[in-house]
Design a protein around this motif. Sequence first.
Motif, mmCIF file in Angstrom:
data_model
loop_
_atom_site.group_PDB
_atom_site.id
_atom_site.type_symbol
_atom_site.label_atom_id
_atom_site.label_comp_id
_atom_site.label_asym_id
_atom_site.label_seq_id
_atom_site.Cartn_x
_atom_site.Cartn_y
_atom_site.Cartn_z
ATOM 1 N N UNK A 327 27.908 -12.101 0.432
ATOM 2 C CA UNK A 327 28.081 -11.639 -0.947
ATOM 3 C C UNK A 327 28.660 -10.221 -0.989
ATOM 4 N N UNK A 328 28.204 -9.360 -0.098
ATOM 5 C CA UNK A 328 28.763 -8.004 -0.058
ATOM 6 C C UNK A 328 30.247 -8.023 0.262
ATOM 7 N N UNK A 329 30.653 -8.915 1.167
ATOM 8 C CA UNK A 329 32.077 -8.994 1.507
ATOM 9 C C UNK A 329 32.883 -9.565 0.348
ATOM 10 N N UNK A 330 32.323 -10.533 -0.361
ATOM 11 C CA UNK A 330 33.052 -11.108 -1.501
ATOM 12 C C UNK A 330 33.195 -10.088 -2.624
ATOM 13 N N UNK A 331 32.231 -9.165 -2.719
ATOM 14 C CA UNK A 331 32.236 -8.168 -3.787
ATOM 15 C C UNK A 331 32.917 -6.871 -3.373
ATOM 16 N N UNK A 332 33.303 -6.767 -2.097
ATOM 17 C CA UNK A 332 33.832 -5.481 -1.633
ATOM 18 C C UNK A 332 32.806 -4.382 -1.776
ATOM 19 N N UNK A 333 31.521 -4.752 -1.589
ATOM 20 C CA UNK A 333 30.386 -3.806 -1.654
ATOM 21 C C UNK A 333 30.160 -3.241 -3.064
ATOM 22 N N UNK A 334 30.660 -3.909 -4.100
ATOM 23 C CA UNK A 334 30.487 -3.391 -5.460
ATOM 24 C C UNK A 334 29.161 -3.881 -6.052
ATOM 25 N N UNK A 335 28.292 -2.948 -6.444
ATOM 26 C CA UNK A 335 26.986 -3.267 -6.992
ATOM 27 C C UNK A 335 26.873 -2.729 -8.418
#
Length: 338
Positions: A327-335
Amino acid sequence: METKIFNTDQIAEAAAAIQAGQLVAFPTETVYGLGADATNEAAVKQVYLAKGRPSDNPLIVHVTGEETVKAFAQPLSDKAEALIKAFWPGPLTLIFALQPGKLSSAVTGGLNTAAFRNPDNAATLALIKAAGVPLVGPSANTSGKPSPTLAKHVYHDLNGKIAGILDDGPTKVGVESTVLDMSTDIPTILRPGGVTEEQLAAVIGTVQSSHHKVGKTEVPKAPGMKYKHYAPNAQVTIVDHEADWTAALQWASEQSGTIGVMAVDRILQAHNLPDNVEAFSLGHDLTSASHRLFAGLRHFDLESPVTGILAQGFTAEGLGAAYMNRLNKSAGQQHFTN
């Protein structure tokens, strides 16, 4: 090229295509893989072309058991034998030092190691046996996109680029295998997956997780360590805490386009979803969320395009380490920040 859908009664035909140097996608318990004869360098190079995959990103070799591994790798340690006995067939990939000249650099990325896996899927094991050769099998998608958990996902990305797809329905696990490097002094997890660190340690003792960041000129030892992965068309934002969902959904309601929301049923049912939100259920817990993660990302790419995606985060422990890695890779670490 017309991409043919093979059913499980047509394994001999799919195997013949492999033997002819063609590419056939196959199901595993994790995701669909893109299969080619691992001993045919020309066929392996076609895998990189079909996926648009960087050629220094090594491929996993899929086998029916440890006897094939022994034909390529240096002698296996007692720990390796114990892991194979405990977890094969299953979602565990093991990296071993190779015997010189046994596998093409197209498979290994030029390294003296290779990754091997024995997938837990009867149709694919039958395909490997019928083809008579081990198969390379990176995820059967366009490089960088969410991994495919259905044959239709593969067809969307690779129709016209490969000979066929062996369709065995939806995969069971949904996130790719754990990759464990057995060529190091201490076995090292390079990619978390369906077999957890705790499960590995229970069999062989101490294992460690790699936090090494692969440099631009460095060849990664396992898939997913260097290049962008799992990204849908819309930007994914991770909502880490249940308490943040009220604010996240308020933010979604203020956006001009449709926002996708991926969360477990408890969260979806606890909130009044804005009119411009489309929900995709991740089921009821971490296990079902891991199974449905890629399916949800694909849903918002292929079936119901959105302008952004809010996705539920979990604690990165046990299976959660694999889920959050993807999930972090799919989001480019965007939280999401409130």
